[in-house]
Design a protein around this motif. Structure first.
Motif, PDB file in Angstrom:
ATOM      1  N   ILE A 158       0.856  -1.179   0.000  1.00  0.00           N
ATOM      2  CA  ILE A 158       0.000   0.000   0.000  1.00  0.00           C
ATOM      3  C   ILE A 158       0.896   1.235   0.000  1.00  0.00           C
ATOM      4  CG2 ILE A 158      -1.950  -1.143   1.125  1.00  0.00           C
ATOM      5  CD1 ILE A 158      -1.035   0.076   3.773  1.00  0.00           C
ATOM      6  N   PRO A 159       0.443   2.352  -0.576  1.00  0.00           N
ATOM      7  CA  PRO A 159       1.335   3.511  -0.703  1.00  0.00           C
ATOM      8  C   PRO A 159       1.868   4.034   0.624  1.00  0.00           C
ATOM      9  CG  PRO A 159      -0.608   3.759  -2.098  1.00  0.00           C
ATOM     10  CD  PRO A 159      -0.849   2.562  -1.240  1.00  0.00           C
ATOM     11  N   LYS A 160       1.022   4.109   1.627  1.00  0.00           N
ATOM     12  CA  LYS A 160       1.439   4.659   2.912  1.00  0.00           C
ATOM     13  C   LYS A 160       1.639   3.527   3.907  1.00  0.00           C
ATOM     14  CE  LYS A 160       0.208   7.924   6.571  1.00  0.00           C
ATOM     15  NZ  LYS A 160      -0.832   8.850   7.102  1.00  0.00           N
ATOM     16  N   PRO A 161       2.842   3.353   4.446  1.00  0.00           N
ATOM     17  CA  PRO A 161       3.071   2.257   5.408  1.00  0.00           C
ATOM     18  C   PRO A 161       2.247   2.430   6.673  1.00  0.00           C
ATOM     19  CG  PRO A 161       5.145   3.303   4.738  1.00  0.00           C
ATOM     20  CD  PRO A 161       4.046   4.163   4.228  1.00  0.00           C
ATOM     21  N   ARG A 162       1.935   1.310   7.306  1.00  0.00           N
ATOM     22  CA  ARG A 162       1.289   1.362   8.621  1.00  0.00           C
ATOM     23  C   ARG A 162       2.267   1.930   9.651  1.00  0.00           C
ATOM     24  NH1 ARG A 162      -4.116   0.455   7.468  1.00  0.00           N
ATOM     25  NH2 ARG A 162      -4.393  -1.505   6.326  1.00  0.00           N
ATOM     26  N   ASP A 163       1.721   2.368  10.771  1.00  0.00           N
ATOM     27  CA  ASP A 163       2.564   2.959  11.814  1.00  0.00           C
ATOM     28  C   ASP A 163       3.613   1.979  12.325  1.00  0.00           C
ATOM     29  OD1 ASP A 163       1.162   5.298  11.598  1.00  0.00           O
ATOM     30  OD2 ASP A 163      -0.111   4.941  13.359  1.00  0.00           O
ATOM     31  N   TRP A 164       3.289   0.684  12.292  1.00  0.00           N
ATOM     32  CA  TRP A 164       4.206  -0.315  12.836  1.00  0.00           C
ATOM     33  C   TRP A 164       5.213  -0.817  11.799  1.00  0.00           C
ATOM     34  CZ3 TRP A 164       2.345  -3.673   9.434  1.00  0.00           C
ATOM     35  CH2 TRP A 164       0.957  -3.765   9.248  1.00  0.00           C
ATOM     36  N   SER A 165       5.154  -0.326  10.568  1.00  0.00           N
ATOM     37  CA  SER A 165       6.068  -0.756   9.509  1.00  0.00           C
ATOM     38  C   SER A 165       7.324   0.105   9.506  1.00  0.00           C
ATOM     39  CB  SER A 165       5.379  -0.678   8.144  1.00  0.00           C
ATOM     40  OG  SER A 165       6.256  -1.110   7.118  1.00  0.00           O
ATOM     41  N   ALA A 166       8.481  -0.504   9.710  1.00  0.00           N
ATOM     42  CA  ALA A 166       9.736   0.239   9.828  1.00  0.00           C
ATOM     43  C   ALA A 166      10.510   0.315   8.513  1.00  0.00           C
ATOM     44  CB  ALA A 166      10.616  -0.393  10.895  1.00  0.00           C
ATOM     45  N   PHE A 167      10.509  -0.786   7.743  1.00  0.00           N
ATOM     46  CA  PHE A 167      11.252  -0.827   6.487  1.00  0.00           C
ATOM     47  C   PHE A 167      10.612  -1.881   5.600  1.00  0.00           C
ATOM     48  CE2 PHE A 167      14.396  -2.483   3.561  1.00  0.00           C
ATOM     49  CZ  PHE A 167      15.035  -1.337   3.097  1.00  0.00           C
ATOM     50  N   ARG A 168      10.560  -1.606   4.302  1.00  0.00           N
ATOM     51  CA  ARG A 168       9.984  -2.589   3.378  1.00  0.00           C
ATOM     52  C   ARG A 168      10.641  -2.487   2.010  1.00  0.00           C
ATOM     53  NH1 ARG A 168       3.792  -0.287   2.639  1.00  0.00           N
ATOM     54  NH2 ARG A 168       4.363   1.657   1.583  1.00  0.00           N
ATOM     55  N   SER A 169      10.668  -3.615   1.310  1.00  0.00           N
ATOM     56  CA  SER A 169      11.325  -3.671   0.006  1.00  0.00           C
ATOM     57  C   SER A 169      10.652  -4.735  -0.848  1.00  0.00           C
ATOM     58  CB  SER A 169      12.811  -4.011   0.165  1.00  0.00           C
ATOM     59  OG  SER A 169      13.409  -4.270  -1.096  1.00  0.00           O
ATOM     60  N   THR A 170      10.539  -4.460  -2.141  1.00  0.00           N
ATOM     61  CA  THR A 170      10.019  -5.450  -3.084  1.00  0.00           C
ATOM     62  C   THR A 170      11.137  -6.167  -3.836  1.00  0.00           C
ATOM     63  OG1 THR A 170       9.789  -3.755  -4.794  1.00  0.00           O
ATOM     64  CG2 THR A 170       7.848  -4.197  -3.421  1.00  0.00           C
ATOM     65  N   ASP A 171      12.394  -5.904  -3.500  1.00  0.00           N
ATOM     66  CA  ASP A 171      13.503  -6.607  -4.146  1.00  0.00           C
ATOM     67  C   ASP A 171      13.451  -8.100  -3.831  1.00  0.00           C
ATOM     68  OD1 ASP A 171      14.365  -4.127  -4.919  1.00  0.00           O
ATOM     69  OD2 ASP A 171      16.329  -4.255  -3.941  1.00  0.00           O
ATOM     70  N   TYR A 172      13.851  -8.926  -4.799  1.00  0.00           N
ATOM     71  CA  TYR A 172      14.116 -10.328  -4.481  1.00  0.00           C
ATOM     72  C   TYR A 172      15.280 -10.392  -3.497  1.00  0.00           C
ATOM     73  CZ  TYR A 172      11.213 -11.799  -8.436  1.00  0.00           C
ATOM     74  OH  TYR A 172      10.170 -12.017  -9.306  1.00  0.00           O
ATOM     75  N   GLY A 173      15.209 -11.335  -2.574  1.00  0.00           N
ATOM     76  CA  GLY A 173      16.302 -11.458  -1.621  1.00  0.00           C
ATOM     77  C   GLY A 173      15.982 -12.400  -0.482  1.00  0.00           C
ATOM     78  N   TYR A 174      16.792 -12.346   0.541  1.00  0.00           N
ATOM     79  CA  TYR A 174      16.682 -13.234   1.696  1.00  0.00           C
ATOM     80  C   TYR A 174      17.315 -12.540   2.888  1.00  0.00           C
ATOM     81  CZ  TYR A 174      21.423 -14.127   0.049  1.00  0.00           C
ATOM     82  OH  TYR A 174      22.707 -13.969  -0.385  1.00  0.00           O
ATOM     83  N   THR A 175      17.183 -13.160   4.045  1.00  0.00           N
ATOM     84  CA  THR A 175      17.596 -12.536   5.298  1.00  0.00           C
ATOM     85  C   THR A 175      18.693 -13.353   5.956  1.00  0.00           C
ATOM     86  OG1 THR A 175      15.293 -11.808   5.557  1.00  0.00           O
ATOM     87  CG2 THR A 175      16.723 -11.618   7.492  1.00  0.00           C
ATOM     88  N   ARG A 176      19.650 -12.651   6.537  1.00  0.00           N
ATOM     89  CA  ARG A 176      20.676 -13.300   7.363  1.00  0.00           C
ATOM     90  C   ARG A 176      20.418 -12.940   8.827  1.00  0.00           C
ATOM     91  NH1 ARG A 176      25.072 -10.690   3.749  1.00  0.00           N
ATOM     92  NH2 ARG A 176      25.239 -12.115   1.968  1.00  0.00           N
ATOM     93  N   LEU A 177      20.618 -13.912   9.690  1.00  0.00           N
ATOM     94  CA  LEU A 177      20.426 -13.713  11.122  1.00  0.00           C
ATOM     95  C   LEU A 177      21.618 -14.279  11.859  1.00  0.00           C
ATOM     96  CD1 LEU A 177      18.653 -13.167  13.702  1.00  0.00           C
ATOM     97  CD2 LEU A 177      17.688 -15.447  13.358  1.00  0.00           C
ATOM     98  N   GLN A 178      22.150 -13.532  12.803  1.00  0.00           N
ATOM     99  CA  GLN A 178      23.249 -13.997  13.654  1.00  0.00           C
ATOM    100  C   GLN A 178      22.833 -13.852  15.108  1.00  0.00           C
ATOM    101  OE1 GLN A 178      26.381 -14.879  12.102  1.00  0.00           O
ATOM    102  NE2 GLN A 178      26.961 -15.855  14.025  1.00  0.00           N
ATOM    103  N   LEU A 179      22.800 -14.968  15.824  1.00  0.00           N
ATOM    104  CA  LEU A 179      22.582 -14.928  17.273  1.00  0.00           C
ATOM    105  C   LEU A 179      23.929 -14.658  17.926  1.00  0.00           C
ATOM    106  CD1 LEU A 179      20.175 -17.950  17.782  1.00  0.00           C
ATOM    107  CD2 LEU A 179      19.649 -15.563  18.269  1.00  0.00           C
TER     108      LEU A 179
END
Length: 443
Positions: free
Chosen positions: A386-407
């Motif tokens: 949606i054009p305007k993010p919700r208040d709780w949305s911090a960052f968003r992207s439509t790029d293809y990709g994946y996430t890395r996580l380090q504990l």
């Protein structure tokens, strides 16, 4: 003297050559679709593969740098009949490797005297609570348009990750073409999943025939055929569950929904026992369909009355949602997919933002953090926002990709989003700091 017979026609010569080449080749007995998973038993690894015909189930393995195949383990196979018109038969093999040396590297192959796989390697999980594991996180990866796959293949094989978390939706779809799409997908991910534990949860694209393809092909801890389970790694307790019980109950019954909910509550209670939470303070959940999202597709997560978040009142009895349960037991991080985008949320509960502070929102937040990572690539391409993010949305992207996580340790967790569209560029980063874990952290 009789004339010599005429030479055989070229096509016949070709057929004879092919028959000669394959006369002694074991047809249908070669292992394929090899993948490993952590079975939830210390110092062990589970190897799974498929064959077209029934064979023995053997894994030969040894320590890296030591004598090749110094150890051997046997398991069993189960027959799986694809539910399509052809009723194709395949055999799923499982062999449990035990008494592994923590954090040691092993070389292995699998199969039998009727045919062996190529060589693979893995590192046994470090069982220490002080271990700092690295993960790749993604969902919605298909065998058509698998944009992130080649980057994940390379990073896995150079040792970037200790664990892969695939958060639902495989192949698009596993059951299609009488299971052949599933076969091709499992061959594609072998270059990742044969080297590091490939841990999964079901998504909506696994729904066919009561999730039979997912339940047969993957080997997760517990006794629910991978529908829900939990396991420990480093300072974290990781819970995988099915969001699909909220949507396919008309086809498959409400029993799974309530059984899962009661299991989740019992598992969270156990994880929150003081001695357990002190040892593994991070509680991380993974489920396919998010509670929240700011996409424009009218999915469940776009509605305030999300079924996953708040439950269903149109069932008898009413079905409880998961947000209150996860908040009550102090879940730190909630991982989702389904939306073919990436979205990081501010700490959120009941549609309200509970940042730690305006300057440091992820330092001692007062609610769980949600990450949506469903942009690995599939035939359905991207979703929109949606054009305007919700208040709780911090960052968003439509790029293809994946996430890395380090504990990192008991108090620090680092997460970043990789854009495949931008050639591996890190486009988002977050460090979550929790000096206190559990429900008391919200106060």
């Amino acid at each position: 003297m009789a004339a010599a017979p005429p030479p055989p026609p070229p096509l016949l010569l070709l057929l004879l050559c092919v028959c000669a080449v394959f006369a002694d080749v074991p047809i249908g007995t070669q292992p394929e679709q090899v993948h490993i998973s952590y079975p939830g038993v210390q110092n062990s690894m589970l190897v799974t593969w498929s064959s077209a015909n029934k064979t023995d189930s053997v894994v030969e393995y040894g320590l890296w740098g030591g004598k090749l195949f110094s150890h051997s383990a046997t398991g069993n196979s189960s027959i799986f009949i694809n539910e399509g018109a052809e009723y194709r038969v395949m055999y799923i093999h499982r062999v449990l490797l035990t008494d592994l040396r923590p954090a040691a590297s092993y070389v292995y192959h699998c199969g039998s005297g009727a045919g062996w796989s190529e060589l693979f390697f893995f590192t046994a999980l470090n069982e220490s609570v002080f271990f700092s594991p690295g993960f790749a996180l993604f969902g919605d990866l298909g065998n058509e348009n698998p944009q992130s796959l080649s980057r994940l293949q390379k990073e896995t094989q150079i040792g970037t990750y200790d664990v892969i978390l695939h958060i639902g939706d495989f192949a698009y779809d596993l059951y299609e073409d009488n299971g052949r799409i599933g076969d091709e997908f499992m061959k594609q991910i072998q270059s990742i999943a044969a080297y590091v534990p490939y841990m999964t949860c079901p998504g909506n694209h696994e729904w066919a025939f009561n999730f039979s393809q997912y339940r047969a092909r993957f080997s997760m801890p517990g006794d629910t055929e991978g529908l829900w389970y939990s396991w420990n790694v480093g300072p974290a307790h990781i819970i995988s569950f099915s969001t699909e019980v909220y949507f396919y109950y008309l086809e498959y019954g409400l029993d799974l929904l309530f059984r899962q909910y009661e299991w989740l509550r019992a598992d969270l209670q156990e994880a929150n026992r003081p001695e357990n939470r002190a040892e593994r303070p991070w509680i991380i959940t993974m489920g396919h369909r998010p509670m929240y999202c700011s996409n424009d597709d009218d999915d469940d997560c776009t509605h305030f009355q999300s079924y996953v978040r708040l439950g269903r009142n149109d069932t008898k009895p009413p079905a409880p949602g998961l947000e209150e349960l996860f908040y009550q037991y102090g879940v730190d991080l909630e991982l989702w997919a389904h939306e073919h985008t990436y979205e990081r949320l501010w700490p959120v509960y009941d549609y309200k933002v509970f940042n730690g502070s305006s300057e440091e929102p992820y330092v001692n937040p007062k609610a769980p953090v949600h990450i949506i990572t469903g942009s690995a690539g599939c035939r359905e391409k991207h979703d929109g926002f949606i054009p305007k993010p919700r208040d709780w949305s911090a960052f968003r992207s439509t790029d293809y990709g994946y996430t890395r996580l380090q504990l990192i340790n008991n108090t620090h967790l680092y997460l970043e989003q990789v854009s495949d569209d931008q050639y591996g560029k890190v486009i988002d980063q977050m460090t979550l700091v929790k000096e206190k874990h559990g429900p008391d952290a919200w106060r």
